[in-house]
Design an enzyme around this catalytic site. Structure first.
Site, short mmCIF file in Angstrom:
data_model
loop_
_atom_site.label_atom_id
_atom_site.label_comp_id
_atom_site.label_asym_id
_atom_site.label_seq_id
_atom_site.Cartn_x
_atom_site.Cartn_y
_atom_site.Cartn_z
N MET A 169 67.91 30.19 17.85
CA MET A 169 66.54 30.22 17.30
C MET A 169 65.70 31.24 18.04
O MET A 169 65.79 31.36 19.26
CB MET A 169 65.89 28.85 17.48
N MET A 194 69.13 31.07 13.23
CA MET A 194 67.77 30.84 12.72
C MET A 194 66.88 31.91 13.32
O MET A 194 66.00 31.65 14.15
CB MET A 194 67.32 29.42 13.10
N MET A 217 70.76 23.16 4.58
CA MET A 217 69.92 22.45 5.56
C MET A 217 69.37 21.18 4.92
O MET A 217 68.78 21.22 3.84
CB MET A 217 68.75 23.33 6.00
N GLY A 261 64.73 23.92 13.06
CA GLY A 261 63.92 24.16 14.25
C GLY A 261 64.19 23.15 15.36
O GLY A 261 64.11 23.50 16.53
N PHE A 262 64.51 21.93 14.97
CA PHE A 262 64.66 20.87 15.97
C PHE A 262 65.76 19.90 15.55
O PHE A 262 65.94 19.66 14.35
CB PHE A 262 63.34 20.10 16.13
N GLY A 288 67.19 15.89 15.73
CA GLY A 288 66.56 14.58 15.72
C GLY A 288 65.61 14.31 14.56
O GLY A 288 64.84 13.34 14.60
N ASP A 298 73.67 20.21 7.45
CA ASP A 298 73.10 20.26 8.81
C ASP A 298 71.70 19.67 8.80
O ASP A 298 70.81 20.20 8.14
CB ASP A 298 73.07 21.73 9.25
N GLY A 299 71.53 18.61 9.59
CA GLY A 299 70.20 18.03 9.77
C GLY A 299 70.16 16.57 9.39
O GLY A 299 70.34 16.21 8.23
N GLY A 300 69.96 15.72 10.38
CA GLY A 300 69.83 14.28 10.11
C GLY A 300 71.12 13.61 9.67
O GLY A 300 71.08 12.51 9.11
N SER A 349 71.93 14.96 17.32
CA SER A 349 71.41 13.75 17.99
C SER A 349 72.28 12.52 17.77
O SER A 349 72.42 11.70 18.68
CB SER A 349 69.98 13.47 17.53
C1 DX5 Z 1 68.22 22.17 13.16
C2 DX5 Z 1 69.58 22.67 13.57
C3 DX5 Z 1 70.58 21.58 13.55
C4 DX5 Z 1 70.28 20.47 14.52
C5 DX5 Z 1 70.79 19.19 13.95
O1 DX5 Z 1 67.35 23.22 13.06
O2 DX5 Z 1 70.04 23.67 12.70
O3 DX5 Z 1 71.90 22.07 13.74
O4 DX5 Z 1 70.86 20.69 15.80
O5 DX5 Z 1 70.30 18.14 14.69
P1 DX5 Z 1 70.43 16.64 14.17
O6 DX5 Z 1 71.88 16.37 13.87
O7 DX5 Z 1 69.91 15.81 15.31
O8 DX5 Z 1 69.57 16.51 12.95
ZN ZN Z 2 72.25 24.19 12.80
#
Ligand code: DX5
Ligand code: ZN
Length: 225
Positions: free
Chosen positions: A45, A76, A146, A151-152, A154, A181-183, A204
């Site tokens: 990032m 990113m 996505m 960006g983050f 969790g 990817d994500g959640g 996470s």
């Molecule tokens: C978010 C990242 C993800 C992130 C996923 O911007 O691209 O790869 O690490 O994190 P979790 O699995 O906790 O949603």
């Molecule tokens: Zn990712």
């Protein structure tokens, strides 16, 4: 020897080191791979395309020294083509770039491959339509959908991307892969699989658990394969 995940049966789970303890990154990586992770996801990032800054080539070089696993870098960043060669030289095996940042997705994919990248992927944000990746499909190995705003780690899974994922999956060849990817966790993984997801990125829901192997197994248990 790095195992190319394209040669492995799906589903596969890719722990994302974004939720690792960076003070002990090497042992963290060894633990999640020994605990059932299939390959590693690296979230790069730049504080410009996304509001967070993570790590770049120096850290990736250190990761490369810690494991022979396939390294899947998710860029990113606003100028992925510019940094592709540095990422390859640092040791990544796959590079994915966001459709939102390049003027011509097919050209960007070709340029990243020309930089020496073996496996190239294209990524779409939750708000970006499936059509954004279509012109690149002849030039990429994988598509990353996505399921959070990047960006983050969790964040909460966004089920509204599942229809788009299924639409993209229908267009992929048998040798291409769909990544989510994500959640992603034990509660959301099954719906992702039903939409056609091959590769599951998890930060996470693995790293934040005291028993990472059990957490990985719990997710795999929901995937039926
Ligand atoms: C978010 C990242 C993800 C992130 C996923 O911007 O691209 O790869 O690490 O994190 P979790 O699995 O906790 O949603
Ligand atoms: Zn990712």
């Amino acid at each position: 020897m790095t195992t190319d995940p394209f040669t492995l049966a799906t589903p596969l789970i890719a722990p994302s080191v974004l939720s690792a303890d960076f003070a002990k990154l090497g042992p963290e990586i060894v633990e999640v791979l020994a605990g059932g992770g299939d390959f590693l996801h690296l979230d790069v990032m730049d504080g410009h395309f996304v509001p967070n800054i993570s790590f770049g080539p120096p850290i990736i070089k250190a990761v490369r020294r810690s494991t022979t696993a396939f390294l899947d870098a998710h860029l990113m960043i606003s100028d992925p083509v510019r940094y592709a060669r540095a990422m390859v030289e640092a040791g990544v095996d796959g590079l994915s770039f966001h459709a939102e940042v390049v003027p011509d997705v097919a050209a960007a994919a070709s340029q990243i491959r020309s930089a020496g990248c073996r496996r190239v992927g294209i990524v779409v944000n939750p708000a970006t339509p499936a059509e954004a990746v279509f012109p690149a499909l002849d030039h990429v190995d994988y598509v990353l959908v996505m399921s959070v705003v990047p960006g983050f780690s969790g964040q909460k899974f966004m089920p509204e991307v599942l229809g788009k994922a299924a639409t993209i999956k229908r267009r992929l060849r048998a040798d291409q892969r769909l990544e989510m990817d994500g959640g992603v966790n034990a509660d959301t993984a099954r719906a992702c699989r039903d939409a056609g997801t091959d590769w599951f990125v998890v930060a996470s829901a693995i790293f934040d658990k005291p028993d990472r192997a059990a957490a990985t197994a719990a997710i795999r248990g929901r995937l039926g394969g």
